[in-house]
Motif scaffolding. Sequence first.
Motif, mmCIF file in Angstrom:
data_model
loop_
_atom_site.group_PDB
_atom_site.id
_atom_site.type_symbol
_atom_site.label_atom_id
_atom_site.label_comp_id
_atom_site.label_asym_id
_atom_site.label_seq_id
_atom_site.Cartn_x
_atom_site.Cartn_y
_atom_site.Cartn_z
ATOM 1 N N ARG A 36 0.837 -1.217 0.000
ATOM 2 C CA ARG A 36 0.000 0.000 0.000
ATOM 3 C C ARG A 36 0.866 1.258 0.000
ATOM 4 N N GLU A 39 2.194 1.936 -3.451
ATOM 5 C CA GLU A 39 1.171 2.536 -4.314
ATOM 6 C C GLU A 39 1.107 4.048 -4.121
ATOM 7 N N VAL A 42 5.041 5.696 -5.437
ATOM 8 C CA VAL A 42 5.695 5.446 -6.718
ATOM 9 C C VAL A 42 5.487 6.643 -7.644
ATOM 10 N N ALA A 43 6.584 7.099 -8.257
ATOM 11 C CA ALA A 43 6.517 8.284 -9.111
ATOM 12 C C ALA A 43 6.104 7.933 -10.533
ATOM 13 N N ASP A 44 6.552 6.811 -11.046
ATOM 14 C CA ASP A 44 6.272 6.406 -12.421
ATOM 15 C C ASP A 44 5.217 5.296 -12.415
ATOM 16 N N PRO A 45 4.004 5.576 -12.921
ATOM 17 C CA PRO A 45 2.936 4.568 -12.893
ATOM 18 C C PRO A 45 3.299 3.263 -13.608
ATOM 19 N N THR A 46 4.221 3.306 -14.557
ATOM 20 C CA THR A 46 4.607 2.071 -15.248
ATOM 21 C C THR A 46 5.440 1.160 -14.344
ATOM 22 N N LEU A 48 4.694 0.673 -11.102
ATOM 23 C CA LEU A 48 3.883 0.323 -9.936
ATOM 24 C C LEU A 48 3.929 -1.171 -9.628
ATOM 25 N N GLN A 52 5.420 -2.740 -6.179
ATOM 26 C CA GLN A 52 4.580 -3.547 -5.298
ATOM 27 C C GLN A 52 5.188 -4.924 -5.055
#
Length: 92
Positions: A36, A39, A42-46, A48, A52
Amino acid sequence: MSSTTPITPRQRQTATAFWWTLLAASAAVSSYGNIRHAEMVVADPTMLGFAQSVAGALPVVLLLMVEGIALGVRAWTGGSGEAPQPSSRPSR
């Protein structure tokens, strides 16, 4: 002077099961919290999924490493819980 009361095999089994349940639950809660947190930060959604995975695996890896160390020490001492004498240590 202290005295100890011997425990039965059933009591030892119950204590071991309780301890492993507690450790597993603690690792699971820690993994969930780490996931959690990953989530949220994290700066770069790719990245994630990777973040995790790493965050969730760390508490489990730590638990396994500590148990591995305990098993190694137990094997080195012959299960007695006491360090062997210098003359009985395995040679390298």
